[in-house]
Design a protein around this motif. Structure first.
Motif, PDB file in Angstrom:
ATOM      1  N   LYS A  71       5.394  -2.087  -6.391  1.00 28.23           N
ATOM      2  CA  LYS A  71       4.888  -0.989  -7.600  1.00 28.23           C
ATOM      3  C   LYS A  71       3.612  -2.082  -7.683  1.00 28.23           C
ATOM      4  N   LEU A  75      -0.166  -0.223  -6.333  1.00 31.38           N
ATOM      5  CA  LEU A  75      -1.911  -0.022  -6.757  1.00 31.38           C
ATOM      6  C   LEU A  75      -2.811  -0.446  -6.086  1.00 31.38           C
ATOM      7  N   ARG A  78      -3.814   1.659  -3.328  1.00 26.35           N
ATOM      8  CA  ARG A  78      -3.673   3.343  -3.645  1.00 26.35           C
ATOM      9  C   ARG A  78      -4.477   4.731  -2.647  1.00 26.35           C
ATOM     10  N   SER A  92       3.946   5.886  -8.358  1.00 23.40           N
ATOM     11  CA  SER A  92       3.821   4.669  -9.534  1.00 23.40           C
ATOM     12  C   SER A  92       4.648   4.802 -10.710  1.00 23.40           C
TER      13      SER A  92
END
Length: 175
Positions: A71, A75, A78, A92
């Motif tokens: 995760k 992020l 991206r 996400s």
């Protein structure tokens, strides 16, 4: 347009739900680059597969660690993941839901890596047909061969490679 290893990963992820094979496929691809220029977004995708593999086997500690790391990478990476036609916001959300399931000790449930490119989806669907599965299938929770893949594989080539690397390191130390 997309690396063949990525398409294979997606077909195994969405069709066979063979997360161990997903890990093997992308790790090999990731290691093709020199160590200093390896792409972190591949690690995130590998860790998603490994996390789901652990969750399906009931290893909640390993699953939580892998999904949490994945995760964070998703992020941070991206743009790279968007270039792979991944809907990062939806992914996400899927990872957050997966973490909640793990934290609540709920049983494993497969999810999709949301793709935004129809041509890529079609390519993956066709590859799934070649593999004898259907894109978007749920996991076969009775398939012990799939669930315990890491304990049932032939590791002789890996063991041989490790021995060779150890011998090379020893030779370097000895001059």
């Amino acid at each position: 347009m997309y690396p063949e290893a990525y398409i294979e990963y997606l077909a195994h992820f969405h069709g066979l739900r063979d997360y161990f094979e997903c890990h093997e496929i992308l790790e090999e691809h990731w290691k093709e680059d020199p160590r200093e220029s390896r792409k972190l977004h591949w690690v995130g995708l590998i860790q998603i597969a490994v996390g789901l593999y652990h969750h399906r086997r009931g290893n909640l500690t390993g699953a939580k660690r892998m999904i949490t790391n994945a995760k964070r990478i998703v992020l941070n990476e991206r743009e790279e993941l968007k270039n792979l036609a991944i809907n990062v916001d939806e992914l996400s959300e899927n990872l957050a839901s997966e973490l909640q399931r793990i934290n609540e000790a709920l049983p494993y449930n497969s999810f999709e890596i949301p793709l935004t490119n129809n041509a890529l989806i079609t390519t993956c669907q066709n590859r799934c047909l070649e593999l004898g599965c259907v894109y978007g299938s749920k996991s076969d929770l009775a398939n012990i061969e799939l669930i315990d893949r890491h304990t049932r594989r032939d590791r002789s080539d890996i063991i041989q490679e490790r021995k060779q690397q150890q011998q090379l390191k020893q030779q370097k130390r000895n001059g």
